[in-house]
Design an enzyme around this catalytic site. Structure first.
Site, PDB file in Angstrom:
ATOM      1  N   SER A   1      37.458  40.472  54.360  1.00 29.67           N
ATOM      2  CA  SER A   1      36.858  40.364  53.056  1.00 29.67           C
ATOM      3  C   SER A   1      35.280  40.547  53.181  1.00 29.67           C
ATOM      4  CB  SER A   1      37.528  39.309  52.029  1.00 29.67           C
ATOM      5  OG  SER A   1      37.165  39.479  51.003  1.00 29.67           O
ATOM      6  N   ASN A   2      34.692  40.319  52.080  1.00 32.32           N
ATOM      7  CA  ASN A   2      33.299  40.141  51.970  1.00 32.32           C
ATOM      8  C   ASN A   2      32.830  39.354  50.786  1.00 32.32           C
ATOM      9  OD1 ASN A   2      32.949  41.578  49.168  1.00 32.32           O
ATOM     10  ND2 ASN A   2      34.178  43.176  50.373  1.00 32.32           N
ATOM     11  N   GLY A   3      31.514  39.225  50.852  1.00 31.98           N
ATOM     12  CA  GLY A   3      30.798  38.099  50.224  1.00 31.98           C
ATOM     13  C   GLY A   3      30.861  38.395  48.570  1.00 31.98           C
TER      14      GLY A   3
END
Ligand code: CTP
Length: 226
Positions: A29-31
């Site tokens: 995923s990512n932030g």
């Protein structure tokens, strides 16, 4: 949509990250916090628009007056957006969609072996590009480009390659701005040559700026709830 001037404008917004699972507990995923997409949804609903917000996993309350459709992966986000896109006047692709997903998903959580593990990734669908290619006359498609370098050139390339009407570019290398921050500074580029800078400002103000620029002319003529 096209030619209709006296209906409530409908917009579709994607927001937040996607999660691409390797197994039931692990994912790529990512932030992205989802805050820019949620701010846009709230601002659009406040203008009287009907808003469908297709959201990846975020820790935000649902914005008032917005239909929230929670999803997890890029594939699910696309499936949710497909029928909603057909009905919308404006589409804002704000989500930080994972570009790759694991080729296979283990149904059980594998234990560690202590040896290096190879992970095979395959591309996810480009939701924005796929839907923009189906655009009907009168529909407005807005993309976002969060970049760490060559901001304007990279954003312009995405504007053209994905056949967008507008792209909102922001420099995520600036501390305290953009991804997972309260404030944002954006460069709004239009297919017709518009080039407008805004911010740094709270994401709610940035949302108001974007909507004010990309809203169709029919909003002022036909939207009685303004
Ligand atoms: N986007 C999308 N589906 C994807 C990837 C991106 O809908 N699978 C959308 C994003 O929501 C955003 C725009 O495309 O509006 C640009 O996303 P970005 O991640 O900046 O660009 P990419 O097309 O993924 O290109 P790159 O990773 O090479 O920068």
């Amino acid at each position: 949509m096209n030619g209709r001037v006296s209906h409530r404008l409908r917009c579709l917004i994607t927001a937040g990250p996607t999660r691409e699972h390797l197994d039931p507990v692990r994912f790529l995923s990512n932030g992205s916090s989802g805050r820019m997409g949620y701010a846009l949804a709230e601002a659009a609903a406040a203008r009287g628009w009907r808003v469908d917000l297709v959201s990846g996993p975020v820790a935000l309350p649902p914005p008032r007056g917005v239909n929230v459709h929670p999803v997890v992966s890029a594939g699910q986000m696309f499936e949710m957006c497909e029928p909603l896109f057909v009905q919308c006047d404006l589409f804002f692709a704000v989500a930080a969609v994972a570009d790759y997903r694991p080729k296979s998903v283990s149904p059980e959580k594998p234990g560690k072996s202590g040896r290096p593990r190879r992970l095979v990734l395959v591309p996810t669908i480009d939701i924005l590009k796929t839907l923009a290619a189906r655009k009907q006359p009168g529909q407005i498609v807005v993309g976002f480009a969060a970049e760490t370098h060559d901001l304007e050139a990279r954003a312009r390339r995405k504007l053209e390659e994905k056949k967008l009407d507008w792209i909102v570019a922001n420099d995520v290398s600036r501390p305290g701005l953009g991804m997972n921050a309260d404030d944002n500074a954006v460069l709004l580029l239009g297919r017709g040559g518009d080039r407008l800078a805004y911010g740094p400002a709270p994401k709610s103000a940035v949302a108001g700026f974007i909507l004010g620029k990309v809203a169709p002319a029919s909003e002022t003529r036909g939207n009685s709830s303004l």
